[in-house]
Write a protein that holds these residues in place. Structure first.
Motif, PDB file in Angstrom:
ATOM      1  N   GLU A  63     116.646  72.546  14.880  1.00  0.00           N
ATOM      2  CA  GLU A  63     117.959  72.687  15.522  1.00  0.00           C
ATOM      3  C   GLU A  63     117.812  72.763  17.036  1.00  0.00           C
ATOM      4  OE1 GLU A  63     121.847  75.673  15.479  1.00  0.00           O
ATOM      5  OE2 GLU A  63     120.284  75.873  13.962  1.00  0.00           O
ATOM      6  N   ILE A  64     116.818  73.527  17.498  1.00  0.00           N
ATOM      7  CA  ILE A  64     116.583  73.658  18.941  1.00  0.00           C
ATOM      8  C   ILE A  64     116.136  72.328  19.534  1.00  0.00           C
ATOM      9  CG2 ILE A  64     115.071  74.722  20.669  1.00  0.00           C
ATOM     10  CD1 ILE A  64     115.093  77.240  18.860  1.00  0.00           C
ATOM     11  N   ALA A  65     115.184  71.674  18.871  1.00  0.00           N
ATOM     12  CA  ALA A  65     114.672  70.404  19.391  1.00  0.00           C
ATOM     13  C   ALA A  65     115.757  69.341  19.440  1.00  0.00           C
ATOM     14  CB  ALA A  65     113.499  69.930  18.534  1.00  0.00           C
ATOM     15  N   ALA A  66     116.557  69.255  18.387  1.00  0.00           N
ATOM     16  CA  ALA A  66     117.641  68.271  18.362  1.00  0.00           C
ATOM     17  C   ALA A  66     118.657  68.554  19.460  1.00  0.00           C
ATOM     18  CB  ALA A  66     118.320  68.289  16.992  1.00  0.00           C
ATOM     19  N   ASP A  67     118.915  69.826  19.714  1.00  0.00           N
ATOM     20  CA  ASP A  67     119.853  70.198  20.767  1.00  0.00           C
ATOM     21  C   ASP A  67     119.304  69.850  22.144  1.00  0.00           C
ATOM     22  OD1 ASP A  67     122.235  71.585  21.818  1.00  0.00           O
ATOM     23  OD2 ASP A  67     120.797  73.070  22.524  1.00  0.00           O
ATOM     24  N   GLU A  68     118.012  70.106  22.357  1.00  0.00           N
ATOM     25  CA  GLU A  68     117.413  69.835  23.664  1.00  0.00           C
ATOM     26  C   GLU A  68     117.356  68.338  23.961  1.00  0.00           C
ATOM     27  OE1 GLU A  68     116.443  71.671  26.244  1.00  0.00           O
ATOM     28  OE2 GLU A  68     117.276  73.430  25.233  1.00  0.00           O
ATOM     29  N   PHE A  69     117.039  67.536  22.964  1.00  0.00           N
ATOM     30  CA  PHE A  69     116.950  66.091  23.188  1.00  0.00           C
ATOM     31  C   PHE A  69     118.327  65.431  23.077  1.00  0.00           C
ATOM     32  CE2 PHE A  69     112.516  66.945  22.751  1.00  0.00           C
ATOM     33  CZ  PHE A  69     111.906  65.976  23.524  1.00  0.00           C
ATOM     34  N   CYS A  70     119.232  66.032  22.309  1.00  0.00           N
ATOM     35  CA  CYS A  70     120.645  65.644  22.277  1.00  0.00           C
ATOM     36  C   CYS A  70     120.841  64.128  22.177  1.00  0.00           C
ATOM     37  CB  CYS A  70     121.332  66.186  23.518  1.00  0.00           C
ATOM     38  SG  CYS A  70     123.126  66.197  23.430  1.00  0.00           S
ATOM     39  N   GLY A  71     120.153  63.515  21.205  1.00  0.00           N
ATOM     40  CA  GLY A  71     120.320  62.091  20.981  1.00  0.00           C
ATOM     41  C   GLY A  71     119.491  61.202  21.879  1.00  0.00           C
ATOM     42  N   ARG A  72     118.808  61.780  22.874  1.00  0.00           N
ATOM     43  CA  ARG A  72     117.955  60.981  23.748  1.00  0.00           C
ATOM     44  C   ARG A  72     116.686  60.602  23.007  1.00  0.00           C
ATOM     45  NH1 ARG A  72     119.652  65.229  27.291  1.00  0.00           N
ATOM     46  NH2 ARG A  72     117.709  66.322  26.846  1.00  0.00           N
ATOM     47  N   PRO A  73     116.049  59.492  23.363  1.00  0.00           N
ATOM     48  CA  PRO A  73     114.818  59.086  22.677  1.00  0.00           C
ATOM     49  C   PRO A  73     113.670  60.036  22.977  1.00  0.00           C
ATOM     50  CG  PRO A  73     115.224  57.687  24.583  1.00  0.00           C
ATOM     51  CD  PRO A  73     116.457  58.528  24.405  1.00  0.00           C
ATOM     52  N   GLY A  74     112.674  60.017  22.107  1.00  0.00           N
ATOM     53  CA  GLY A  74     111.462  60.797  22.343  1.00  0.00           C
ATOM     54  C   GLY A  74     111.296  62.003  21.451  1.00  0.00           C
ATOM     55  N   PHE A  75     112.272  62.284  20.564  1.00  0.00           N
ATOM     56  CA  PHE A  75     112.196  63.432  19.656  1.00  0.00           C
ATOM     57  C   PHE A  75     111.789  62.940  18.274  1.00  0.00           C
ATOM     58  CE2 PHE A  75     115.222  65.889  16.702  1.00  0.00           C
ATOM     59  CZ  PHE A  75     114.220  66.753  16.283  1.00  0.00           C
ATOM     60  N   ARG A  76     110.554  63.245  17.900  1.00  0.00           N
ATOM     61  CA  ARG A  76     110.051  62.869  16.583  1.00  0.00           C
ATOM     62  C   ARG A  76     109.476  64.090  15.866  1.00  0.00           C
ATOM     63  NH1 ARG A  76     107.261  56.821  17.156  1.00  0.00           N
ATOM     64  NH2 ARG A  76     109.022  55.880  18.275  1.00  0.00           N
ATOM     65  N   ILE A  77     109.338  63.966  14.562  1.00  0.00           N
ATOM     66  CA  ILE A  77     108.860  65.070  13.726  1.00  0.00           C
ATOM     67  C   ILE A  77     107.630  64.615  12.971  1.00  0.00           C
ATOM     68  CG2 ILE A  77     109.481  66.627  11.832  1.00  0.00           C
ATOM     69  CD1 ILE A  77     112.443  66.135  12.675  1.00  0.00           C
ATOM     70  N   MET A  78     106.689  65.541  12.799  1.00  0.00           N
ATOM     71  CA  MET A  78     105.438  65.164  12.140  1.00  0.00           C
ATOM     72  C   MET A  78     105.224  65.857  10.808  1.00  0.00           C
ATOM     73  SD  MET A  78     101.595  64.805  13.656  1.00  0.00           S
ATOM     74  CE  MET A  78     101.930  63.137  14.224  1.00  0.00           C
TER      75      MET A  78
END
Length: 300
Positions: A63-78
Protein backbone atom coordinates in the motif's frame (compact mmCIF):
# COMPACT_ATOMS: atom_id res chain seq x y z
CA UNK A 1 15.87 -4.18 -27.29
CA UNK A 2 12.33 -4.21 -25.88
CA UNK A 3 11.56 -1.60 -23.24
CA UNK A 4 13.88 1.04 -21.80
CA UNK A 5 17.24 0.93 -20.04
CA UNK A 6 16.80 0.67 -16.28
CA UNK A 7 18.49 -0.04 -12.96
CA UNK A 8 16.43 -1.68 -10.23
CA UNK A 9 17.16 -1.24 -6.53
CA UNK A 10 16.25 -4.24 -4.37
CA UNK A 11 14.69 -2.08 -1.69
CA UNK A 12 15.33 -2.63 1.99
CA UNK A 13 12.52 -2.68 4.53
CA UNK A 14 12.84 -0.12 7.31
CA UNK A 15 11.97 -1.74 10.67
CA UNK A 16 11.74 0.18 13.93
CA UNK A 17 13.08 -0.99 17.29
CA UNK A 18 9.82 -2.88 17.95
CA UNK A 19 10.23 -4.81 14.67
CA UNK A 20 7.37 -2.96 13.01
CA UNK A 21 7.54 -1.16 9.69
CA UNK A 22 8.79 2.40 10.08
CA UNK A 23 6.40 3.99 7.59
CA UNK A 24 8.03 7.40 7.54
CA UNK A 25 11.48 5.89 7.07
CA UNK A 26 10.29 3.51 4.37
CA UNK A 27 8.56 6.31 2.46
CA UNK A 28 11.69 8.46 2.67
CA UNK A 29 13.77 5.59 1.34
CA UNK A 30 11.44 4.96 -1.61
CA UNK A 31 11.49 8.66 -2.45
CA UNK A 32 15.30 8.63 -2.56
CA UNK A 33 15.13 5.85 -5.14
CA UNK A 34 12.45 7.46 -7.28
CA UNK A 35 13.92 10.96 -7.17
CA UNK A 36 17.30 9.61 -8.29
CA UNK A 37 15.70 8.12 -11.40
CA UNK A 38 16.13 4.48 -10.38
CA UNK A 39 13.41 1.83 -10.21
CA UNK A 40 12.72 -0.64 -7.41
CA UNK A 41 11.70 -4.18 -6.60
CA UNK A 42 9.79 -4.52 -3.33
CA UNK A 43 9.82 -7.57 -1.04
CA UNK A 44 12.73 -9.62 -2.37
CA UNK A 45 13.74 -12.65 -0.33
CA UNK A 46 17.11 -11.06 0.43
CA UNK A 47 17.23 -7.29 0.86
CA UNK A 48 13.45 -6.99 1.06
CA UNK A 49 12.93 -9.50 3.92
CA UNK A 50 10.25 -11.21 1.82
CA UNK A 51 10.34 -14.52 3.69
CA UNK A 52 9.64 -12.82 7.01
CA UNK A 53 6.63 -10.74 5.95
CA UNK A 54 3.19 -11.65 7.23
CA UNK A 55 0.16 -11.09 4.99
CA UNK A 56 -0.69 -7.93 6.96
CA UNK A 57 2.86 -6.65 6.56
CA UNK A 58 2.79 -7.38 2.83
CA UNK A 59 -0.40 -5.36 2.48
CA UNK A 60 1.08 -2.48 4.46
CA UNK A 61 4.30 -2.48 2.43
CA UNK A 62 2.50 -2.71 -0.92
CA UNK A 63 0.00 0.00 0.00
CA UNK A 64 2.83 2.39 0.88
CA UNK A 65 4.85 1.57 -2.24
CA UNK A 66 1.84 1.92 -4.53
CA UNK A 67 1.02 5.26 -2.93
CA UNK A 68 4.57 6.57 -3.27
CA UNK A 69 4.89 5.59 -6.93
CA UNK A 70 1.25 6.55 -7.61
CA UNK A 71 1.04 4.95 -11.05
CA UNK A 72 4.50 6.11 -12.13
CA UNK A 73 6.78 3.49 -13.70
CA UNK A 74 9.48 1.73 -11.72
CA UNK A 75 7.42 -0.02 -9.00
CA UNK A 76 7.80 -3.78 -9.21
CA UNK A 77 7.35 -6.65 -6.76
CA UNK A 78 9.56 -9.68 -6.31
CA UNK A 79 8.49 -11.98 -3.49
CA UNK A 80 10.24 -15.24 -2.63
CA UNK A 81 11.18 -18.63 -4.07
CA UNK A 82 8.07 -20.87 -4.10
CA UNK A 83 7.66 -24.59 -3.47
CA UNK A 84 4.26 -24.95 -5.16
CA UNK A 85 2.21 -23.25 -7.85
CA UNK A 86 -0.57 -22.62 -5.30
CA UNK A 87 1.86 -20.55 -3.24
CA UNK A 88 2.54 -18.33 -6.25
CA UNK A 89 -1.15 -17.99 -7.13
CA UNK A 90 -1.97 -16.86 -3.59
CA UNK A 91 0.79 -14.26 -3.83
CA UNK A 92 -0.48 -13.04 -7.20
CA UNK A 93 -3.96 -12.52 -5.76
CA UNK A 94 -2.40 -10.53 -2.91
CA UNK A 95 -0.39 -8.33 -5.28
CA UNK A 96 -2.91 -7.67 -8.07
CA UNK A 97 -4.94 -4.89 -6.34
CA UNK A 98 -1.80 -2.73 -6.01
CA UNK A 99 -1.20 -2.69 -9.79
CA UNK A 100 2.60 -2.87 -9.91
CA UNK A 101 4.45 -2.34 -13.17
CA UNK A 102 5.42 -6.03 -13.04
CA UNK A 103 5.75 -9.02 -10.73
CA UNK A 104 8.88 -11.14 -10.77
CA UNK A 105 8.20 -14.87 -10.35
CA UNK A 106 10.95 -17.18 -9.15
CA UNK A 107 11.76 -20.63 -10.46
CA UNK A 108 10.39 -23.48 -8.37
CA UNK A 109 12.61 -24.38 -5.42
CA UNK A 110 11.58 -27.94 -4.56
CA UNK A 111 13.95 -28.30 -1.62
CA UNK A 112 16.77 -30.74 -0.80
CA UNK A 113 18.52 -29.72 -4.05
CA UNK A 114 15.77 -31.43 -6.09
CA UNK A 115 15.66 -29.91 -9.58
CA UNK A 116 12.33 -29.65 -11.43
CA UNK A 117 12.06 -31.36 -14.79
CA UNK A 118 11.47 -29.40 -17.97
CA UNK A 119 7.89 -30.67 -18.07
CA UNK A 120 7.30 -29.54 -14.48
CA UNK A 121 8.74 -26.10 -15.20
CA UNK A 122 6.69 -25.59 -18.33
CA UNK A 123 3.47 -26.67 -16.59
CA UNK A 124 4.26 -24.40 -13.64
CA UNK A 125 4.93 -21.31 -15.76
CA UNK A 126 1.95 -21.90 -18.05
CA UNK A 127 -0.28 -22.08 -14.99
CA UNK A 128 1.18 -18.94 -13.42
CA UNK A 129 1.26 -16.81 -16.58
CA UNK A 130 -2.23 -17.90 -17.55
CA UNK A 131 -3.68 -17.04 -14.16
CA UNK A 132 -3.22 -13.27 -14.29
CA UNK A 133 -3.08 -10.21 -16.53
CA UNK A 134 -0.19 -8.78 -14.49
CA UNK A 135 3.04 -8.33 -16.46
CA UNK A 136 5.33 -11.13 -15.27
CA UNK A 137 9.13 -11.28 -15.15
CA UNK A 138 10.73 -14.73 -14.97
CA UNK A 139 14.09 -15.38 -13.37
CA UNK A 140 16.89 -17.91 -13.25
CA UNK A 141 19.44 -17.94 -10.43
CA UNK A 142 22.51 -20.17 -10.46
CA UNK A 143 22.09 -20.72 -6.71
CA UNK A 144 19.23 -23.15 -7.50
CA UNK A 145 21.66 -25.38 -9.38
CA UNK A 146 20.21 -25.06 -12.90
CA UNK A 147 19.34 -22.50 -15.56
CA UNK A 148 16.05 -22.05 -17.35
CA UNK A 149 16.40 -23.29 -20.95
CA UNK A 150 16.22 -20.38 -23.37
CA UNK A 151 13.92 -22.41 -25.61
CA UNK A 152 11.44 -22.73 -22.74
CA UNK A 153 11.33 -18.97 -22.23
CA UNK A 154 10.80 -18.47 -25.97
CA UNK A 155 7.85 -20.89 -25.99
CA UNK A 156 6.31 -19.15 -23.00
CA UNK A 157 6.71 -15.76 -24.68
CA UNK A 158 4.86 -17.07 -27.73
CA UNK A 159 1.93 -18.30 -25.64
CA UNK A 160 1.65 -15.57 -23.02
CA UNK A 161 1.47 -11.89 -23.91
CA UNK A 162 1.99 -10.85 -20.28
CA UNK A 163 5.54 -12.25 -20.13
CA UNK A 164 7.33 -8.93 -19.65
CA UNK A 165 10.93 -9.87 -18.96
CA UNK A 166 13.65 -12.20 -17.76
CA UNK A 167 16.17 -11.75 -14.95
CA UNK A 168 19.41 -13.74 -14.77
CA UNK A 169 21.33 -14.10 -11.53
CA UNK A 170 24.62 -15.81 -12.20
CA UNK A 171 28.12 -15.55 -13.65
CA UNK A 172 27.79 -17.69 -16.78
CA UNK A 173 28.38 -15.10 -19.51
CA UNK A 174 27.94 -17.76 -22.22
CA UNK A 175 24.40 -18.45 -20.97
CA UNK A 176 23.71 -14.73 -20.54
CA UNK A 177 24.89 -14.03 -24.08
CA UNK A 178 22.70 -16.82 -25.46
CA UNK A 179 19.66 -15.50 -23.57
CA UNK A 180 20.24 -11.94 -24.79
CA UNK A 181 20.63 -12.93 -28.43
CA UNK A 182 17.48 -15.05 -28.28
CA UNK A 183 15.22 -12.82 -26.21
CA UNK A 184 16.29 -9.16 -26.21
CA UNK A 185 13.98 -8.31 -29.13
CA UNK A 186 11.00 -10.02 -27.49
CA UNK A 187 11.14 -9.27 -23.76
CA UNK A 188 13.21 -7.21 -21.30
CA UNK A 189 16.43 -8.81 -20.04
CA UNK A 190 18.21 -7.70 -16.86
CA UNK A 191 20.99 -9.28 -14.83
CA UNK A 192 21.00 -9.66 -11.05
CA UNK A 193 23.86 -7.87 -9.33
CA UNK A 194 26.39 -5.53 -10.95
CA UNK A 195 28.97 -8.12 -12.04
CA UNK A 196 27.45 -8.60 -15.49
CA UNK A 197 25.84 -5.16 -15.78
CA UNK A 198 28.10 -3.87 -18.54
CA UNK A 199 27.99 -7.18 -20.42
CA UNK A 200 24.19 -7.12 -20.32
CA UNK A 201 24.02 -3.54 -21.54
CA UNK A 202 26.65 -4.01 -24.24
CA UNK A 203 24.83 -7.04 -25.65
CA UNK A 204 21.54 -5.20 -25.93
CA UNK A 205 19.92 -5.94 -22.57
CA UNK A 206 17.95 -3.50 -20.46
CA UNK A 207 20.15 -3.21 -17.38
CA UNK A 208 20.64 -4.69 -13.95
CA UNK A 209 19.32 -4.93 -10.41
CA UNK A 210 20.98 -5.15 -7.01
CA UNK A 211 21.07 -4.00 -3.41
CA UNK A 212 23.84 -1.40 -3.97
CA UNK A 213 21.34 1.28 -4.98
CA UNK A 214 20.00 1.36 -1.42
CA UNK A 215 23.18 3.25 -0.60
CA UNK A 216 23.28 5.50 -3.66
CA UNK A 217 20.38 5.22 -6.10
CA UNK A 218 21.92 8.05 -8.11
CA UNK A 219 24.98 5.86 -8.73
CA UNK A 220 23.03 3.06 -10.43
CA UNK A 221 20.71 5.48 -12.23
CA UNK A 222 23.71 7.54 -13.34
CA UNK A 223 25.38 4.49 -14.85
CA UNK A 224 22.29 3.70 -16.90
CA UNK A 225 22.01 7.33 -18.01
CA UNK A 226 25.69 7.47 -19.02
CA UNK A 227 25.38 4.28 -21.04
CA UNK A 228 22.28 5.58 -22.78
CA UNK A 229 24.13 8.77 -23.73
CA UNK A 230 27.11 6.82 -25.01
CA UNK A 231 29.37 8.51 -22.44
CA UNK A 232 32.04 5.82 -22.04
CA UNK A 233 34.34 7.71 -19.61
CA UNK A 234 31.43 8.31 -17.23
CA UNK A 235 30.30 4.69 -17.60
CA UNK A 236 33.75 3.46 -16.62
CA UNK A 237 34.03 5.81 -13.65
CA UNK A 238 30.56 5.00 -12.30
CA UNK A 239 30.90 1.27 -12.86
CA UNK A 240 34.22 1.28 -11.01
CA UNK A 241 32.50 2.88 -8.01
CA UNK A 242 29.59 0.46 -8.23
CA UNK A 243 31.89 -2.56 -8.17
CA UNK A 244 33.76 -1.13 -5.17
CA UNK A 245 30.45 -0.89 -3.30
CA UNK A 246 29.66 -4.46 -4.35
CA UNK A 247 33.09 -5.70 -3.20
CA UNK A 248 32.66 -4.12 0.23
CA UNK A 249 29.36 -5.86 0.94
CA UNK A 250 29.50 -9.23 -0.80
CA UNK A 251 31.77 -10.83 1.88
CA UNK A 252 29.02 -10.16 4.44
CA UNK A 253 26.17 -11.71 2.48
CA UNK A 254 25.57 -8.95 -0.05
CA UNK A 255 21.81 -8.60 -0.23
CA UNK A 256 21.34 -9.91 3.32
CA UNK A 257 21.64 -6.35 4.63
CA UNK A 258 24.13 -7.37 7.35
CA UNK A 259 26.53 -4.64 6.28
CA UNK A 260 24.31 -2.36 4.18
CA UNK A 261 21.83 -1.45 6.90
CA UNK A 262 24.48 -0.54 9.51
CA UNK A 263 26.25 1.54 6.86
CA UNK A 264 23.04 3.41 5.97
CA UNK A 265 22.41 4.08 9.65
CA UNK A 266 25.94 5.39 10.14
CA UNK A 267 25.44 7.77 7.22
CA UNK A 268 22.15 9.07 8.59
CA UNK A 269 20.03 7.42 5.88
CA UNK A 270 16.80 5.42 6.35
CA UNK A 271 17.78 1.92 7.44
CA UNK A 272 16.14 0.47 10.53
CA UNK A 273 17.11 -2.68 12.33
CA UNK A 274 18.01 -6.00 10.74
CA UNK A 275 15.26 -8.55 11.15
CA UNK A 276 16.14 -11.75 13.02
CA UNK A 277 17.61 -14.27 12.52
CA UNK A 278 20.05 -12.12 10.53
CA UNK A 279 22.48 -10.04 12.57
CA UNK A 280 24.45 -6.93 11.71
CA UNK A 281 28.20 -6.85 11.32
CA UNK A 282 30.19 -5.53 14.27
CA UNK A 283 31.26 -1.92 14.70
CA UNK A 284 34.87 -2.99 14.11
CA UNK A 285 34.00 -4.55 10.75
CA UNK A 286 31.80 -1.61 9.80
CA UNK A 287 34.42 1.07 10.47
CA UNK A 288 36.58 0.47 7.35
CA UNK A 289 33.45 0.12 5.19
CA UNK A 290 32.33 3.58 6.29
CA UNK A 291 35.78 4.99 5.53
CA UNK A 292 35.95 3.35 2.08
CA UNK A 293 32.43 4.51 1.23
CA UNK A 294 33.25 8.12 2.06
CA UNK A 295 36.34 7.95 -0.17
CA UNK A 296 34.09 7.03 -3.11
CA UNK A 297 32.42 10.46 -2.91
CA UNK A 298 28.96 9.09 -3.68
CA UNK A 299 25.78 11.09 -3.83
CA UNK A 300 23.45 10.01 -1.02
Amino acid sequence: MVGKLSAFVMSIMVWDDDDRLDEAGFRKHLRRIHQAGASTYIGSSGTGDGFSLTTDEWNQVLEIAADEFCGRPGFRIMGCEPRTVHEVLRFIRLVEPYKPEALQVYTLDLGHAVKPTLEELETYYDHVLGSTDLPIVLSSFDSLGFSLPTELIERLAERHGNLRGFLYGGRDTHYLSHVLHALKDRIEVHCAGPSNAMTTLALGGNGFMGHEGNLSPSLVAGLIDAFGRGDLPSCCALYSKLMKVYAMHVPHGGSSGRSMKPLLKALGLPSGRIRAPRTAISAEVLEPIIAETKLLDLSF
